[in-house]
Design a protein around this motif. Structure first.
Motif, PDB file in Angstrom:
ATOM      1  N   GLU A  91       0.825  -1.200   0.000  1.00  0.00           N
ATOM      2  CA  GLU A  91       0.000   0.000   0.000  1.00  0.00           C
ATOM      3  C   GLU A  91       0.862   1.253   0.000  1.00  0.00           C
ATOM      4  O   GLU A  91       1.980   1.255   0.514  1.00  0.00           O
ATOM      5  N   SER A  92       0.298   2.318  -0.532  1.00  0.00           N
ATOM      6  CA  SER A  92       0.939   3.619  -0.494  1.00  0.00           C
ATOM      7  C   SER A  92      -0.126   4.695  -0.606  1.00  0.00           C
ATOM      8  O   SER A  92      -1.274   4.416  -0.937  1.00  0.00           O
ATOM      9  N   SER A 100      -3.152   3.551  -2.921  1.00  0.00           N
ATOM     10  CA  SER A 100      -2.840   2.606  -3.978  1.00  0.00           C
ATOM     11  C   SER A 100      -2.348   1.304  -3.376  1.00  0.00           C
ATOM     12  O   SER A 100      -1.725   1.294  -2.315  1.00  0.00           O
ATOM     13  N   CYS A 101      -2.617   0.231  -4.055  1.00  0.00           N
ATOM     14  CA  CYS A 101      -2.166  -1.085  -3.631  1.00  0.00           C
ATOM     15  C   CYS A 101      -1.629  -1.809  -4.845  1.00  0.00           C
ATOM     16  O   CYS A 101      -2.365  -2.038  -5.815  1.00  0.00           O
ATOM     17  N   ALA A 102      -0.356  -2.146  -4.797  1.00  0.00           N
ATOM     18  CA  ALA A 102       0.276  -2.896  -5.869  1.00  0.00           C
ATOM     19  C   ALA A 102       0.311  -4.363  -5.498  1.00  0.00           C
ATOM     20  O   ALA A 102       0.755  -4.726  -4.410  1.00  0.00           O
ATOM     21  N   ALA A 103      -0.152  -5.199  -6.391  1.00  0.00           N
ATOM     22  CA  ALA A 103      -0.238  -6.622  -6.135  1.00  0.00           C
ATOM     23  C   ALA A 103       0.566  -7.405  -7.161  1.00  0.00           C
ATOM     24  O   ALA A 103       0.800  -6.938  -8.277  1.00  0.00           O
ATOM     25  N   SER A 104       0.980  -8.582  -6.763  1.00  0.00           N
ATOM     26  CA  SER A 104       1.604  -9.480  -7.726  1.00  0.00           C
ATOM     27  C   SER A 104       0.570  -9.865  -8.771  1.00  0.00           C
ATOM     28  O   SER A 104      -0.625  -9.941  -8.482  1.00  0.00           O
ATOM     29  N   ARG A 105       1.029 -10.111  -9.969  1.00  0.00           N
ATOM     30  CA  ARG A 105       0.108 -10.397 -11.063  1.00  0.00           C
ATOM     31  C   ARG A 105      -0.750 -11.620 -10.773  1.00  0.00           C
ATOM     32  O   ARG A 105      -1.965 -11.588 -10.973  1.00  0.00           O
ATOM     33  N   ARG A 106      -0.140 -12.681 -10.312  1.00  0.00           N
ATOM     34  CA  ARG A 106      -0.873 -13.907 -10.066  1.00  0.00           C
ATOM     35  C   ARG A 106      -1.961 -13.703  -9.018  1.00  0.00           C
ATOM     36  O   ARG A 106      -3.104 -14.119  -9.216  1.00  0.00           O
ATOM     37  N   ALA A 107      -1.618 -13.096  -7.914  1.00  0.00           N
ATOM     38  CA  ALA A 107      -2.585 -12.887  -6.845  1.00  0.00           C
ATOM     39  C   ALA A 107      -3.693 -11.931  -7.273  1.00  0.00           C
ATOM     40  O   ALA A 107      -4.869 -12.155  -6.962  1.00  0.00           O
ATOM     41  N   CYS A 163      -4.768  -3.124   2.397  1.00  0.00           N
ATOM     42  CA  CYS A 163      -5.236  -3.748   1.181  1.00  0.00           C
ATOM     43  C   CYS A 163      -5.224  -5.257   1.378  1.00  0.00           C
ATOM     44  O   CYS A 163      -4.298  -5.805   1.986  1.00  0.00           O
ATOM     45  N   ALA A 164      -6.241  -5.930   0.886  1.00  0.00           N
ATOM     46  CA  ALA A 164      -6.350  -7.367   1.069  1.00  0.00           C
ATOM     47  C   ALA A 164      -6.801  -8.043  -0.213  1.00  0.00           C
ATOM     48  O   ALA A 164      -7.595  -7.490  -0.978  1.00  0.00           O
ATOM     49  N   GLY A 165      -6.311  -9.252  -0.406  1.00  0.00           N
ATOM     50  CA  GLY A 165      -6.713 -10.062  -1.535  1.00  0.00           C
ATOM     51  C   GLY A 165      -7.298 -11.376  -1.074  1.00  0.00           C
ATOM     52  O   GLY A 165      -6.861 -11.945  -0.075  1.00  0.00           O
ATOM     53  N   GLY A 166      -8.287 -11.841  -1.810  1.00  0.00           N
ATOM     54  CA  GLY A 166      -8.958 -13.086  -1.459  1.00  0.00           C
ATOM     55  C   GLY A 166      -8.814 -14.129  -2.546  1.00  0.00           C
ATOM     56  O   GLY A 166      -9.727 -14.325  -3.355  1.00  0.00           O
ATOM     57  N   ARG A 167      -7.688 -14.782  -2.549  1.00  0.00           N
ATOM     58  CA  ARG A 167      -7.438 -15.793  -3.578  1.00  0.00           C
ATOM     59  C   ARG A 167      -8.423 -16.945  -3.529  1.00  0.00           C
ATOM     60  O   ARG A 167      -8.678 -17.587  -4.548  1.00  0.00           O
ATOM     61  N   LEU A 168      -8.983 -17.197  -2.366  1.00  0.00           N
ATOM     62  CA  LEU A 168      -9.931 -18.284  -2.201  1.00  0.00           C
ATOM     63  C   LEU A 168     -11.377 -17.849  -2.379  1.00  0.00           C
ATOM     64  O   LEU A 168     -12.284 -18.672  -2.290  1.00  0.00           O
ATOM     65  N   ASN A 218      -2.185  -4.233 -12.407  1.00  0.00           N
ATOM     66  CA  ASN A 218      -2.214  -4.988 -11.152  1.00  0.00           C
ATOM     67  C   ASN A 218      -2.294  -4.055  -9.945  1.00  0.00           C
ATOM     68  O   ASN A 218      -1.554  -4.199  -8.971  1.00  0.00           O
ATOM     69  N   MET A 219      -3.203  -3.103 -10.031  1.00  0.00           N
ATOM     70  CA  MET A 219      -3.352  -2.096  -8.993  1.00  0.00           C
ATOM     71  C   MET A 219      -4.796  -2.011  -8.524  1.00  0.00           C
ATOM     72  O   MET A 219      -5.724  -2.195  -9.307  1.00  0.00           O
ATOM     73  N   VAL A 220      -4.967  -1.719  -7.269  1.00  0.00           N
ATOM     74  CA  VAL A 220      -6.267  -1.400  -6.718  1.00  0.00           C
ATOM     75  C   VAL A 220      -6.146  -0.081  -5.970  1.00  0.00           C
ATOM     76  O   VAL A 220      -5.107   0.195  -5.363  1.00  0.00           O
TER      77      VAL A 220
END
Length: 125
Positions: free
Chosen positions: A6-7, A21-28, A96-101, A77-79
């Motif tokens: 996050e930033s 801003s939240c930078a995430a890995s492409r896969r996630a 920032c959170a991601g829900g892969r599941l 790959n940004m939110v």
């Protein structure tokens, strides 16, 4: 591997705006609905906003509805979380959170399996 970073946090006066801003890995990022949560000192972490993978579905906490906007850019790959009309009660660390599941966006923090380190937002009166 750092999956979320996050930033954009900072100190602003009430009524001001910030864009997180939240930078995430492409896969996630590609696999996940994304969400923003916040936690103020001495309080539980609370839901702020979430967005589906295609951006077709968004949900907001009632406390921020009409003031905050969540968006994502899948190509980058940004939110993002655009925060307008900030209030002192918005002061918190924003995560920032991601829900892969997750198949669908969720307001439950326990549904998210990876988190950023957080960025501090302080709103003065």
């Amino acid at each position: 591997q750092v999956q979320l970073v996050e930033s954009g946090g900072g100190l602003v006066q009430a009524g001001g705006s910030l864009r997180l801003s939240c930078a995430a890995s492409r896969r996630a990022f590609k696999m996940s609905p994304m969400g923003w949560f916040r936690q103020a000192p001495g309080k539980e972490r609370e839901f702020v906003a979430t967005i589906s993978r295609s951006s077709s579905i968004t949900y907001y906490a009632n406390s921020v509805k009409g003031r905050f906007t969540i968006s994502r850019d899948n190509a980058e790959n940004m939110v993002y979380l655009q925060m307008n009309s900030l209030k002192p009660e918005d002061t918190a660390v924003y995560y920032c959170a991601g829900g892969r599941l997750l198949a669908d966006p969720s307001s439950r923090y326990s549904d998210y399996d990876y988190w950023g380190q957080g960025t501090q937002v302080t709103v003065s009166s």
